[in-house]
Design a protein around this motif. Structure first.
Motif, PDB file in Angstrom:
ATOM      1  N   TRP A  73       0.805  -1.219   0.000  1.00 49.09           N
ATOM      2  CA  TRP A  73       0.000   0.000   0.000  1.00 49.09           C
ATOM      3  C   TRP A  73       0.841   1.273   0.000  1.00 49.09           C
ATOM      4  CZ3 TRP A  73      -1.098  -4.060   3.485  1.00 49.09           C
ATOM      5  CH2 TRP A  73      -2.269  -4.787   3.197  1.00 49.09           C
ATOM      6  N   ASN A  86      -1.472   9.232  -0.446  1.00 44.50           N
ATOM      7  CA  ASN A  86      -1.214  10.530  -1.081  1.00 44.50           C
ATOM      8  C   ASN A  86       0.024  11.225  -0.533  1.00 44.50           C
ATOM      9  OD1 ASN A  86      -3.368  10.650  -2.981  1.00 44.50           O
ATOM     10  ND2 ASN A  86      -4.811  11.060  -1.314  1.00 44.50           N
ATOM     11  N   ARG A  96      -7.815   2.518  -5.564  1.00 43.80           N
ATOM     12  CA  ARG A  96      -8.077   2.700  -4.130  1.00 43.80           C
ATOM     13  C   ARG A  96      -8.385   1.375  -3.446  1.00 43.80           C
ATOM     14  NH1 ARG A  96     -11.473   7.605  -1.449  1.00 43.80           N
ATOM     15  NH2 ARG A  96     -11.479   6.853   0.716  1.00 43.80           N
ATOM     16  N   GLN A  97      -7.817   1.187  -2.281  1.00 46.47           N
ATOM     17  CA  GLN A  97      -8.083   0.002  -1.468  1.00 46.47           C
ATOM     18  C   GLN A  97      -9.562  -0.064  -1.092  1.00 46.47           C
ATOM     19  OE1 GLN A  97      -6.276  -2.696  -0.184  1.00 46.47           O
ATOM     20  NE2 GLN A  97      -8.201  -3.328   0.757  1.00 46.47           N
ATOM     21  N   ASP A 125     -15.751   7.122   3.820  1.00 46.29           N
ATOM     22  CA  ASP A 125     -15.150   7.432   2.513  1.00 46.29           C
ATOM     23  C   ASP A 125     -14.268   8.679   2.576  1.00 46.29           C
ATOM     24  OD1 ASP A 125     -16.044   5.287   1.118  1.00 46.29           O
ATOM     25  OD2 ASP A 125     -17.769   6.289   0.208  1.00 46.29           O
ATOM     26  N   PRO A 153      -7.314   7.845   1.741  1.00 44.53           N
ATOM     27  CA  PRO A 153      -7.286   6.533   1.081  1.00 44.53           C
ATOM     28  C   PRO A 153      -5.888   5.937   1.004  1.00 44.53           C
ATOM     29  CG  PRO A 153      -7.379   8.266  -0.571  1.00 44.53           C
ATOM     30  CD  PRO A 153      -7.464   8.942   0.773  1.00 44.53           C
ATOM     31  N   SER A 154      -5.845   4.614   0.887  1.00 43.64           N
ATOM     32  CA  SER A 154      -4.585   3.952   0.532  1.00 43.64           C
ATOM     33  C   SER A 154      -4.810   3.302  -0.826  1.00 43.64           C
ATOM     34  CB  SER A 154      -4.181   2.921   1.586  1.00 43.64           C
ATOM     35  OG  SER A 154      -5.156   1.930   1.731  1.00 43.64           O
ATOM     36  N   PHE A 155      -3.712   3.086  -1.550  1.00 42.34           N
ATOM     37  CA  PHE A 155      -3.803   2.609  -2.928  1.00 42.34           C
ATOM     38  C   PHE A 155      -2.962   1.359  -3.144  1.00 42.34           C
ATOM     39  CE2 PHE A 155      -4.111   7.298  -2.981  1.00 42.34           C
ATOM     40  CZ  PHE A 155      -5.386   7.452  -3.517  1.00 42.34           C
TER      41      PHE A 155
END
Length: 350
Positions: free
Chosen positions: A59, A62, A80-81, A104, A108-110
């Motif tokens: 992961w 930003n 996005r996770q 939401d 976020p983590s990606f």
């Protein structure tokens, strides 16, 4: 003018990106990797259903701007996770887990589409496989006039104007003999520097359907009482492959794979119902059992200890040996972003 030649030890993310940057400057590079595979602590495996599962680095967010910049340059998409649905938090084994939902609006983590290994594959194609040599474990580095001679376990020697090590510092000083010896202050620092992923046991369970989503669960789980300490939905970006993936309690390294697997499936069945027992396959990676990554410490070393220490900035062996890698980064050490930042920091000195 003679073209400068640089040898890089370790073809993980930092080593590969350093080579990529040096090549852009017209410098000749040779990457020497001890393992049969390239990628270091990035290790993507593919299940029988086609789902990709990360046994290593996964992961990013930003705040990891160096990594995001590289993904943009290399045109690698990310997603996005998945966190929608009911998440679970278990504090005690005899109390039902608490249920909560992740908003939401949370940062976020990606994940990289197609797996983190896509980043490795792209860098290999940019650098050229002819500049990378696998199954080449370095055992000695000797100063010879104005060059460094790098010797591998098979007795082969390679000469270079400069050498950059990107393997964990503790592994470096415990597996390579230096002539002349490295400064004692550096050796002691390296031995007390935390190796990322070293204590981790990563696991994944492959399924044919995302039954947890269908039952309104996110797949996110935190536990202070059971073998799975942290877990997330690990389905593919296009939702064609499905898995749950996370971290096991590091203390369970003393158990066998079968014992850990049994406990994992039991925990999943308790939380998500009998459908959890209908899995395709179970996978795991005990990183402390990877001798080309992890070297046991001589004394207690805490998480993050000495990562990004200022002493790592100074080249050794009369300015010819550089020590880099994710552990040396002064920004986000240990993470993929740290590996990229460390590469940029070193490459800027050439």
């Amino acid at each position: 003018m003679k073209k400068e030649k640089v040898i890089l030890i370790g073809a993980g993310l930092c080593g590969l990106y350093t080579a990529y940057l040096l090549q852009k400057k017209g410098i000749e590079v040779l990457l020497l990797e001890a393992n049969t595979r390239i990628g270091g602590r990035i290790k993507t495996i593919t299940g029988t259903t086609g789902v990709t599962m990360e046994m290593g680095a996964t992961w990013f967010g930003n705040q990891h701007r160096h990594l995001l910049e590289v993904l943009n340059i290399l045109e690698l998409p990310y997603f996005r996770q998945h966190t929608q649905g009911i998440s679970l938090f278990e504090t005690m084994s005899f109390v039902p887990p608490q249920k909560f939902e992740i908003s939401d609006s949370e940062e976020p983590s990606f994940r990289i589409k197609g797996g983190t290994a896509k980043l490795i594959e792209k860098l290999i194609s940019e650098i050229g496989m002819q500049h990378i040599k696998t199954q080449t474990k370095i055992t000695a580095i000797k100063e010879d006039n104005n060059q460094l001679i790098v010797i591998d376990a098979a007795g082969n020697s390679y000469s270079a104007d400069k050498v950059i090590s990107t393997i964990p510092p503790n592994l470096l000083v415990n597996s390579v003999v230096f002539e002349p010896n490295l400064p004692d202050a550096f050796i002691q620092l390296a031995k007390k520097t935390h190796t990322w992923m070293g204590e981790s046991i990563k696991f994944s369970v492959e399924y044919t359907t995302p039954f947890w989503r269908q039952n309104h669960y996110s797949g996110t789980l935190f536990s202070q009482a059971s073998i799975i300490q942290e877990m997330y939905d690990h389905s593919t970006a296009d939702n064609s492959g499905f898995a749950l993936k996370g971290f096991l309690n590091g203390g369970t390294a003393v158990l066998s794979l079968e014992e850990r697997k049994e406990k994992v499936i039991a925990q999943l069945t308790t939380f998500f119902g009998l459908e959890a027992n209908d899995y395709v396959a179970y996978y795991e990676n005990v990183w402390r059992e990877e001798p080309l990554t992890f070297q046991p410490y001589e004394q207690l070393v805490l998480a993050h200890q000495n990562n990004g220490h200022s002493l790592f900035k100074n080249p050794l062996q009369n300015g010819k040996l550089y020590v880099s890698g994710a552990e040396t980064a002064t920004q986000n050490p240990g993470y993929m972003d740290g590996a990229i930042f460390a590469a940029k920091t070193i490459a800027a000195q050439f």
